[in-house]
Write a protein that holds these residues in place. Structure first.
Motif, PDB file in Angstrom:
ATOM      1  N   ASP A 177       0.867  -1.174   0.000  1.00 47.14           N
ATOM      2  CA  ASP A 177       0.000   0.000   0.000  1.00 47.14           C
ATOM      3  C   ASP A 177       0.905   1.226   0.000  1.00 47.14           C
ATOM      4  O   ASP A 177       1.577   1.503   0.986  1.00 47.14           O
ATOM      5  CB  ASP A 177      -0.892  -0.019   1.241  1.00 47.14           C
ATOM      6  N   SER A 182      -0.256   4.331  -0.839  1.00 39.99           N
ATOM      7  CA  SER A 182      -1.097   5.522  -0.809  1.00 39.99           C
ATOM      8  C   SER A 182      -0.698   6.432   0.344  1.00 39.99           C
ATOM      9  O   SER A 182      -0.210   5.976   1.386  1.00 39.99           O
ATOM     10  CB  SER A 182      -2.571   5.130  -0.662  1.00 39.99           C
ATOM     11  N   GLU A 183      -0.879   7.723   0.141  1.00 39.45           N
ATOM     12  CA  GLU A 183      -0.510   8.708   1.162  1.00 39.45           C
ATOM     13  C   GLU A 183      -1.257   8.456   2.471  1.00 39.45           C
ATOM     14  O   GLU A 183      -0.683   8.561   3.551  1.00 39.45           O
ATOM     15  CB  GLU A 183      -0.815  10.113   0.652  1.00 39.45           C
ATOM     16  N   LYS A 184      -2.534   8.079   2.376  1.00 43.32           N
ATOM     17  CA  LYS A 184      -3.348   7.851   3.578  1.00 43.32           C
ATOM     18  C   LYS A 184      -3.284   6.407   4.069  1.00 43.32           C
ATOM     19  O   LYS A 184      -3.938   6.065   5.045  1.00 43.32           O
ATOM     20  CB  LYS A 184      -4.793   8.235   3.295  1.00 43.32           C
ATOM     21  N   GLN A 185      -2.513   5.562   3.372  1.00 52.11           N
ATOM     22  CA  GLN A 185      -2.409   4.141   3.723  1.00 52.11           C
ATOM     23  C   GLN A 185      -3.795   3.492   3.786  1.00 52.11           C
ATOM     24  O   GLN A 185      -4.105   2.734   4.697  1.00 52.11           O
ATOM     25  CB  GLN A 185      -1.667   3.965   5.051  1.00 52.11           C
ATOM     26  N   ASP A 186      -4.623   3.811   2.769  1.00 49.72           N
ATOM     27  CA  ASP A 186      -5.984   3.281   2.727  1.00 49.72           C
ATOM     28  C   ASP A 186      -6.198   2.262   1.604  1.00 49.72           C
ATOM     29  O   ASP A 186      -7.318   1.890   1.307  1.00 49.72           O
ATOM     30  CB  ASP A 186      -6.991   4.422   2.597  1.00 49.72           C
ATOM     31  N   GLY A 187      -5.108   1.832   0.983  1.00 50.70           N
ATOM     32  CA  GLY A 187      -5.198   0.831  -0.079  1.00 50.70           C
ATOM     33  C   GLY A 187      -5.612   1.381  -1.433  1.00 50.70           C
ATOM     34  O   GLY A 187      -5.823   0.619  -2.368  1.00 50.70           O
ATOM     35  N   SER A 188      -5.714   2.692  -1.564  1.00 48.73           N
ATOM     36  CA  SER A 188      -6.174   3.272  -2.824  1.00 48.73           C
ATOM     37  C   SER A 188      -5.107   3.248  -3.922  1.00 48.73           C
ATOM     38  O   SER A 188      -5.435   3.325  -5.103  1.00 48.73           O
ATOM     39  CB  SER A 188      -6.670   4.700  -2.602  1.00 48.73           C
ATOM     40  N   LYS A 231      -1.665   0.886  -4.958  1.00 50.34           N
ATOM     41  CA  LYS A 231      -0.907  -0.310  -4.613  1.00 50.34           C
ATOM     42  C   LYS A 231       0.282  -0.477  -5.544  1.00 50.34           C
ATOM     43  O   LYS A 231       0.219  -0.127  -6.716  1.00 50.34           O
ATOM     44  CB  LYS A 231      -1.804  -1.538  -4.695  1.00 50.34           C
TER      45      LYS A 231
END
Length: 63
Positions: A3, A5-11, A13
């Motif tokens: 992951d 993503s900047e927010k570590q939200d899986g958006s 990969k």
């Protein structure tokens, strides 16, 4: 799969796999359902990659 993503939200990969033509190289794929924004100057974006390797547990430091 990582992951990245900047927010570590899986958006966003990142997938890393051995290159099919050269065992000393790896292929990196970065995927998302939406738009991926990169810095204007991305020339050194993967500069760190020469110092790491992939193994069964993922990315690890060679040192």
């Amino acid at each position: 799969m990582y992951d990245v993503s900047e927010k570590q939200d899986g958006s966003i990969k990142m997938y890393i796999k051995p290159n099919s033509e050269s065992s000393s190289l790896y292929d990196i794929s970065i995927v998302a359902d939406g738009i991926i924004s990169f810095p204007k100057n991305s020339s050194s974006l993967f500069g760190f990659y020469q110092y790491i390797a992939c193994g069964p547990a993922g990315i690890y430091n060679k040192s």
